[in-house]
Scaffold this active site. Structure first.
Site, PDB file in Angstrom:
ATOM      1  N   ASP A 199       0.790  -0.731  -0.355  1.00 18.93           N
ATOM      2  CA  ASP A 199      -0.359   0.069  -0.362  1.00 18.93           C
ATOM      3  C   ASP A 199       1.083   1.448  -0.103  1.00 18.93           C
ATOM      4  OD1 ASP A 199      -1.596   2.136   0.288  1.00 18.93           O
ATOM      5  OD2 ASP A 199      -3.210   1.314   1.502  1.00 18.93           O
ATOM      6  N   HIS A 200       1.525   1.929  -1.464  1.00 22.73           N
ATOM      7  CA  HIS A 200       2.243   2.656  -0.979  1.00 22.73           C
ATOM      8  C   HIS A 200       1.678   3.920  -0.230  1.00 22.73           C
ATOM      9  CE1 HIS A 200      -0.639   4.906  -4.118  1.00 22.73           C
ATOM     10  NE2 HIS A 200      -0.104   6.145  -3.569  1.00 22.73           N
ATOM     11  N   HIS A 262      -6.227   2.804   1.544  1.00 19.10           N
ATOM     12  CA  HIS A 262      -5.402   3.848   2.403  1.00 19.10           C
ATOM     13  C   HIS A 262      -5.726   4.381   3.203  1.00 19.10           C
ATOM     14  CE1 HIS A 262      -3.219   3.066  -1.610  1.00 19.10           C
ATOM     15  NE2 HIS A 262      -3.677   3.552  -2.217  1.00 19.10           N
TER      16      HIS A 262
END
Ligand code: NAP
Length: 511
Positions: A199-200, A262
């Site tokens: 999950d960047h 996010h």
């Protein structure tokens, strides 16, 4: 702090580039499935090139690209070389080792050839049997690739190696059930400890700074609870529309694309209990505990706690932009949401009774991710209401992007005879306090995967719990249980999202 508060003694000291201070991972071969795709070109190769330029890759390193496009090694090397700036001789030297396997993931022959390329790299480049597989391909193929790797014995390190890891891109399923199916497929081939789900957002410096702010300071944590906090707001705003990814977005929508991953990660870090140790298990255990405390909405109640919206034509940054339904690859009668607002409840000792409002949307006035904690008002304002019209509740804003920093809003006396009060702000800016460059999220996460640090990757139970929270909303919307509202591009979303807070006598804090 940039206002009246004492400045840190070392403010302004240039810290150089973060990547100059990280160690080299052990020798390894990285295999990219989806080597000819968009993510590889726009994110992975530039991130690897940055790591290479800063000496943060091992000398014995190679990337093996795998995709259907009929490239040879030199084609892939040209693409990879182009990902770095002109002056990057370190990267170009590494790129000479890169290899490409053209093939279909459904064909065993692709993996036979991959295996012999990997053996060859161990021999010639010294990649030492260590493997990092990166699934940057279409999600329907994640399980297919993992199973084929296992079938060919590639789920274990090669001769002399110590690790074989699998990095998995988002989306991780479309709902709880499909995420569990994917889990079963991956777990047949790889142990959970080998799987690194990206999950960047977790790779962003300022997301991690939420932990520093909360758990390294004695002034914030004592008030970070239901006794002092009135409400919490999380905003993930995008200025962009769907760009060239209309086809993908039609199937995803804002709830799957942003909220399930996010927003839930930011929410968990903002509200979780302090872990005993800031390590992978400590942080991930606390995140999942918090997500378990989020009240799972009833399908019937979704209309009262969630708003879904879609942008119409409007103006963003002074430019006219089309409605979502007029974007390329979008159905003219699409009901996909480009905006979500929700009111969540967290039922635990720290947060019971404190509403958590979250929202995300495309084509909002600006790109901004921010967490706001609004504190309760003082029990009695002795100055009188007339003199306090410009006094808002005390708040802390954690700006995650852009213009990363923290802002504390409190009341002050306006100079003059009357005791008039107004809200003022005290600002901490990352860029001012720490000049120099920080690593991009993909750079940091790739490096972590190479050194085997799973802290910033998402564990299976976190994914499942996040889906458990959003699934009833997806179900309700699939049954058309709540209307799709409209907002003009370039505004802060539909009126119904304002009403969601107005019903509680509250307002959104627009970043
Ligand atoms: N693009 C982004 O901005 C972005 C952002 C976040 C996450 N992601 C995630 O990253 C992943 C990749 O996205 P993307 O946008 O890069 O997709 P993409 O541009 O469509 O690339 C897909 C890649 O997979 C390969 N591929 C597809 N089917 C194949 C098959 N049957 N056999 C062999 N190769 C096959 C394609 O190869 P050929 O074209 O050579 O056939 C191509 O290299 C997805 O999970 C996506 O959700 C993407």
């Amino acid at each position: 702090m940039t206002s009246t508060a004492a400045a840190p003694a070392r403010r302004g000291q240039n810290h150089g580039h973060e990547l100059d201070r990280v160690g080299k991972p052990p020798p390894l071969a990285m295999v990219v499935f989806g080597a000819s795709g968009d993510l590889t070109a726009r994110k992975l190769l530039p991130a690897l090139a940055a790591l290479g330029e800063h000496g943060a890759l091992p000398d014995e390193f190679a990337v093996v690209g795998v995709a259907r496009t009929e490239w040879g090694d030199d084609d892939f090397r040209r693409v990879a070389a182009g990902a770095a700036g002109d002056h990057s001789s370190r990267w170009r030297k590494l790129v000479d080792n890169f290899r490409y396997v053209a093939g279909e993931y459904g064909h065993p022959d692709t993996f036979d050839r991959l295996k012999s390329v990997l053996d060859d790299l161990d021999d010639k480049v010294g990649t030492s049997g260590n493997r990092l597989y990166y699934l940057a391909t279409i999600p329907d193929l994640f399980g297919v690739v993992a199973e084929a790797l296992a079938h060919h014995g590639c789920n274990k390190p090669g001769a002399g190696g110590t690790f074989a890891r699998l990095v998995v891109e988002k989306p991780y399923g479309d709902d709880l059930e499909s995420a569990q199916v994917l889990d079963r497929q991956l777990h047949k081939a790889f142990e959970e400890s080998q799987i690194y789900r990206i999950d960047h957002y977790m790779g962003k410096e300022t997301v991690q700074n939420v932990l520093a702010l909360r758990f390294a300071n004695s002034v914030f944590e004592p008030v970070w609870n239901r006794r002092y906090v009135d409400n919490v707001q999380i905003t993930v705003a995008e200025e962009l529309g769907v760009e060239h990814r209309g086809g993908f977005y039609e199937r995803a929508g804002a709830l799957r694309d942003i909220v399930q991953n996010h927003v839930m990660q930011v929410l968990a870090l903002t509200l979780m209990e302090p872990p005993a140790l800031m390590d992978a298990q400590g942080i991930r255990d606390e995140k999942v505990k918090l997500l378990r405390a989020v009240v799972v909405p009833e399908v019937e109640a979704v209309t009262t706690m969630a708003v879904r919206g879609q942008y119409g034509a409007g103006t963003v940054g002074g430019q006219g932009v089309p409605a979502y339904r007029d974007e390329q690859d979008v159905a003219p009668d699409s009901t996909t949401e480009t905006y979500v607002a929700m009111k969540l409840a967290v039922e635990n000792w720290r947060w019971a009774g404190v509403p958590v409002y979250v929202r995300t949307g495309k084509r909002l006035p600006k790109r901004a991710t921010e967490v706001a904690l609004e504190f309760q008002r003082v029990p009695h304002l002795a100055f009188g209401q007339r003199l306090a019209r410009e006094l808002h509740a005390n708040s802390i804003f954690v700006r995650i992007q852009p213009d990363e920093g923290v802002r504390l809003v409190f009341g002050a006396k306006v100079p003059g005879e009357e005791f008039r009060l107004r809200s003022v702000g005290m600002d901490f800016s990352y860029a001012q306090a720490f000049p120099g460059s920080t690593a991009d999220a993909y750079e940091r996460l790739l490096h972590d995967a190479m050194i085997g640090d799973p802290t910033l990757f998402i564990r299976t139970d976190e994914v499942a719990q996040a889906w458990t929270i959003v699934d009833p909303i997806l179900d309700a919307w699939a049954e058309d249980g709540s209307p799709l509202t409209r907002y003009a591009a370039g505004t802060w979303g539909p009126h119904e999202a304002d009403l969601l807070l107005a019903r509680d006598l509250r307002e959104w804090h627009d970043p």
